[in-house]
Design a protein around this motif. Structure first.
Motif, PDB file in Angstrom:
ATOM      1  N   LEU A 152       0.267  -1.245   0.273  1.00 13.15           N
ATOM      2  CA  LEU A 152      -0.090  -0.198  -0.240  1.00 13.15           C
ATOM      3  C   LEU A 152       0.713   1.148  -0.204  1.00 13.15           C
ATOM      4  N   PRO A 154       3.932   1.622  -1.078  1.00 17.67           N
ATOM      5  CA  PRO A 154       4.915   2.590  -2.226  1.00 17.67           C
ATOM      6  C   PRO A 154       3.969   2.860  -2.903  1.00 17.67           C
ATOM      7  N   VAL A 155       2.377   1.977  -3.605  1.00 20.85           N
ATOM      8  CA  VAL A 155       1.624   3.048  -4.036  1.00 20.85           C
ATOM      9  C   VAL A 155       1.749   4.022  -3.814  1.00 20.85           C
ATOM     10  N   CYS A 156       1.044   3.989  -2.736  1.00 21.32           N
ATOM     11  CA  CYS A 156       0.368   5.706  -2.519  1.00 21.32           C
ATOM     12  C   CYS A 156       1.663   6.630  -3.147  1.00 21.32           C
ATOM     13  N   ILE A 158       3.885   6.506  -4.727  1.00 24.39           N
ATOM     14  CA  ILE A 158       4.615   6.646  -5.964  1.00 24.39           C
ATOM     15  C   ILE A 158       3.524   7.828  -6.865  1.00 24.39           C
TER      16      ILE A 158
END
Lengths: 175, 191
Positions: A152, A154-156, A158
């Motif tokens: 979660l 890294p997704v947020c 990036i």
């Protein structure tokens, strides 16, 4: 614009009015029902508090230590090279950490560079389209006491970085 | 989160030695602790308020009508939520509140949505994909009109303060789509 603001302000009262009248019409003991639900609030906030504390302390320390300023100055060189006003970077970097600090810096940019300057416009779009990511994460993860967050974060992060580039691109294209 | 927290704290403490401001960092940490208490007390009020309203919605059966109205839209994104689960309603109301820029309603209902999603979660110690999707939608901040921004632009004499609305909607829509794309990409890569 005034109408839009008015309609937006109307949403909550209208929704609560409808809910309460609907429930009363269905013969629900509305007051008792409301109190029973509200009773859950303190239990949840007790659970969330340590998460908020941890994230707030870390963010405040990071800002005050000079580490944030160092990172900002390092990155601002590459921003200027790309023809992007360096003030924009301050807003973009602070927004995921602190909403109030971001608004303060945005107000300052509008005051010094002007509301219709590129820096003012880009930071306006960033403020409107980005979220205080770390605060949201602390709240929502704290609400369910989850330790393993998978991919979660890294997704947020990036997505936040792309959000800034998109905001800059949109302003360059539309103005 | 563990990794990020350790890095933030360690980097801050080390940087404090070099910048010659260990005192400022100590003070900032105490300020942070105080801010956490103040925000929590504010949240205690609005979270309890919305949990009260949420209970009225449940007890009156209104929850089924809201779930029914939003099910077609929600089941497209949140594939693993059963049709009449309370999570459908809390997620829908949270996204609507975000859309109208009503943060003080969106946050408490979002907390409720996370708890509803947790009841569906098989491994209570790990985030489900549904939860990640919900959080990513929230951090993408889909909003109709950024009132605070327009207000500040108007205050400092912008020629057309509401001119920022359309670019903001475009930017936020594209970033939300990109954020979802990144999430789904990670899901494929991490499998």
């Amino acid at each position: 614009m005034k109408d839009a603001a008015f309609i937006s302000q109307l949403v909550i009262p209208a929704f609560i009015l409808f809910t309460v009248l609907y429930a009363a019409g269905k013969k629900v003991r509305v007051y008792d029902s409301f109190v029973a639900g509200a009773k859950e609030g303190p239990r949840i906030m007790f659970k969330i508090f340590p998460y908020l504390l941890a994230i707030f302390v870390a963010i405040k320390a990071f800002q005050a230590s000079g580490a944030f300023e160092f990172l900002r100055q390092t990155l601002s060189g590459s921003f200027s090279a790309l023809g992007i006003p360096p003030e924009v970077l301050s807003v973009a970097m602070i927004k995921p950490l602190s909403g109030s600090a971001a608004t303060a810096i945005f107000t300052d940019i509008v005051k010094t560079a002007g509301p219709d300057s590129p820096a003012g416009r880009i930071s306006a779009v960033i403020i409107g389209s980005a979220e205080t990511t770390f605060y949201v994460l602390a709240l929502y993860l704290g609400a369910v006491n989850i330790r393993r967050t998978g991919y979660l974060l890294p997704v947020c992060l990036i997505a936040d970085a792309f959000g800034i580039l998109i905001a800059i691109a949109v302003v360059k294209l539309m103005f | 989160m563990n990794f990020v927290w350790v890095v933030l704290i360690a980097v801050s403490m080390i940087a404090a030695f070099f910048s010659g401001g260990p005192e400022a960092v100590t003070k900032a940490m105490f300020d942070g602790a105080r801010a956490a208490v103040e925000i929590s007390i504010f949240l205690l009020g609005i979270v309890s308020l919305w949990l009260g309203i949420a209970r009225v919605i449940e007890d009156s059966g209104l929850i089924h009508h809201i779930a029914h109205a939003f099910r077609p839209l929600m089941s497209r994104l949140f594939k693993d939520i059963p049709g009449d689960h309370p999570a459908i309603t809390s997620i829908s109301l949270n996204l609507l509140a975000n859309f109208f820029g009503l943060g003080n309603a969106a946050t408490p209902i979002g907390i409720k949505a996370m708890q509803d999603l947790q009841t569906l979660n098989k491994d209570k110690d790990s985030l489900s994909f549904e939860m990640m999707l919900f959080i990513v939608l929230n951090t993408a901040s889909i909003q109709l009109v950024p009132f605070t921004v327009v207000g500040i632009l108007a205050e400092f004499g912008s020629a057309a303060p509401s001119g920022i609305v359309l670019p903001t909607i475009c930017a936020t829509t594209v970033s939300a789509a990109v954020a979802l794309g990144i999430l789904f990409l990670f899901r494929v890569l991490m499998r």
